[in-house]
Scaffold this motif. Structure first.
Motif, PDB file in Angstrom:
ATOM      1  N   GLU A   1       0.382  -1.114  -0.346  1.00 29.27           N
ATOM      2  CA  GLU A   1      -0.260  -0.261  -0.361  1.00 29.27           C
ATOM      3  C   GLU A   1       0.849   1.366   0.574  1.00 29.27           C
ATOM      4  O   GLU A   1       0.975   1.874  -0.833  1.00 29.27           O
ATOM      5  N   GLU A   2       1.571   1.210   1.473  1.00 29.41           N
ATOM      6  CA  GLU A   2       2.929   2.482   0.775  1.00 29.41           C
ATOM      7  C   GLU A   2       3.534   2.613  -0.633  1.00 29.41           C
ATOM      8  O   GLU A   2       3.937   3.341  -0.295  1.00 29.41           O
ATOM      9  N   THR A   3       3.863   1.606  -0.682  1.00 35.65           N
ATOM     10  CA  THR A   3       4.483   1.176  -2.533  1.00 35.65           C
ATOM     11  C   THR A   3       4.311   2.049  -2.889  1.00 35.65           C
ATOM     12  O   THR A   3       4.602   2.624  -4.063  1.00 35.65           O
ATOM     13  N   ILE A   4       2.567   1.762  -2.922  1.00 35.19           N
ATOM     14  CA  ILE A   4       2.120   2.492  -4.402  1.00 35.19           C
ATOM     15  C   ILE A   4       1.764   3.681  -4.080  1.00 35.19           C
ATOM     16  O   ILE A   4       1.759   5.012  -5.255  1.00 35.19           O
ATOM     17  N   LYS A   5       1.450   4.584  -3.053  1.00 32.71           N
ATOM     18  CA  LYS A   5       0.841   5.833  -2.648  1.00 32.71           C
ATOM     19  C   LYS A   5       2.683   6.011  -3.001  1.00 32.71           C
ATOM     20  O   LYS A   5       2.539   7.875  -4.017  1.00 32.71           O
ATOM     21  N   ASN A   6       3.578   5.768  -2.745  1.00 32.17           N
ATOM     22  CA  ASN A   6       5.174   6.267  -3.570  1.00 32.17           C
ATOM     23  C   ASN A   6       5.288   6.267  -4.650  1.00 32.17           C
ATOM     24  O   ASN A   6       5.052   7.924  -4.517  1.00 32.17           O
ATOM     25  N   ILE A   7       4.589   5.607  -4.815  1.00 31.78           N
ATOM     26  CA  ILE A   7       4.761   5.597  -6.961  1.00 31.78           C
ATOM     27  C   ILE A   7       3.768   6.221  -7.335  1.00 31.78           C
ATOM     28  O   ILE A   7       4.037   7.268  -8.494  1.00 31.78           O
ATOM     29  N   PHE A   8       2.501   5.856  -7.381  1.00 33.21           N
ATOM     30  CA  PHE A   8       1.810   7.268  -7.243  1.00 33.21           C
ATOM     31  C   PHE A   8       1.808   9.052  -7.434  1.00 33.21           C
ATOM     32  O   PHE A   8       2.277   9.835  -8.178  1.00 33.21           O
ATOM     33  N   SER A   9       2.702   9.407  -6.119  1.00 33.74           N
ATOM     34  CA  SER A   9       3.002  10.348  -5.586  1.00 33.74           C
ATOM     35  C   SER A   9       3.847  10.747  -6.519  1.00 33.74           C
ATOM     36  O   SER A   9       4.759  12.079  -7.094  1.00 33.74           O
ATOM     37  N   GLU A  10       4.919   9.881  -7.350  1.00 36.42           N
ATOM     38  CA  GLU A  10       6.199  10.237  -7.800  1.00 36.42           C
ATOM     39  C   GLU A  10       6.075  11.032  -9.234  1.00 36.42           C
ATOM     40  O   GLU A  10       5.928  11.957  -9.754  1.00 36.42           O
ATOM     41  N   CYS A  11       5.023   9.638  -9.498  1.00 33.96           N
ATOM     42  CA  CYS A  11       3.920  10.321 -10.649  1.00 33.96           C
ATOM     43  C   CYS A  11       3.554  11.134 -11.013  1.00 33.96           C
ATOM     44  O   CYS A  11       3.304  12.322 -12.238  1.00 33.96           O
ATOM     45  N   ILE A  12       2.342  11.705 -10.257  1.00 34.32           N
ATOM     46  CA  ILE A  12       1.801  12.826 -10.137  1.00 34.32           C
ATOM     47  C   ILE A  12       2.261  14.192 -10.491  1.00 34.32           C
ATOM     48  O   ILE A  12       2.961  14.710 -10.977  1.00 34.32           O
ATOM     49  N   ALA A  13       3.751  13.767  -9.409  1.00 32.17           N
ATOM     50  CA  ALA A  13       4.411  14.924  -9.342  1.00 32.17           C
ATOM     51  C   ALA A  13       5.580  15.496 -10.590  1.00 32.17           C
ATOM     52  O   ALA A  13       5.110  17.071 -10.888  1.00 32.17           O
ATOM     53  N   ARG A  14       5.827  14.007 -11.503  1.00 32.89           N
ATOM     54  CA  ARG A  14       6.693  14.139 -12.265  1.00 32.89           C
ATOM     55  C   ARG A  14       5.979  14.668 -13.653  1.00 32.89           C
ATOM     56  O   ARG A  14       6.433  15.563 -14.403  1.00 32.89           O
TER      57      ARG A  14
END
Length: 103
Positions: free
Chosen positions: A1-14
């Motif tokens: 769950e935390e991994t998905i959130k981190n990946i999503f957050s990075e993609c959203i920012a990028r």
């Protein structure tokens, strides 16, 4: 769950996606996004799903060594257009969805 959130957050920012709220829940994620058109939404979902699936599956040894076809997310996604008056309530729902009891 935390991994998905981190990946999503990075993609959203990028990609500078305008995501107002997102949260994971068991086997899916809810997102409140502001997009110009449905084409933009499809592109955004495709990027989030493909990047997160590749990173998650690569981190699992049996999948990273396998040449078999792998799927992490379902091929489809759902969306609903809402009016601005509903944003406040939808944000609250997304934040608290894990606390809501479903029959």
């Amino acid at each position: 769950e935390e991994t998905i959130k981190n990946i999503f957050s990075e993609c959203i920012a990028r990609h500078s996606y305008n995501v107002l709220e997102f949260e994971t829940n068991k086997d899916h994620a809810h997102m409140l996004v502001e997009r110009d058109n449905k084409q933009d939404l499809a592109s955004m979902v495709r990027v989030l799903k493909s990047v997160s699936a590749k990173e998650i599956l690569a981190s699992i040894p049996r999948f990273s060594r396998s040449n078999t076809k792998r799927h992490f997310w379902a091929k489809r996604y759902g969306y609903k257009e809402i009016n601005k008056d509903a944003i406040k309530y939808l944000r609250e729902y997304i934040r608290n969805q894990k606390n809501i009891k479903h029959d």
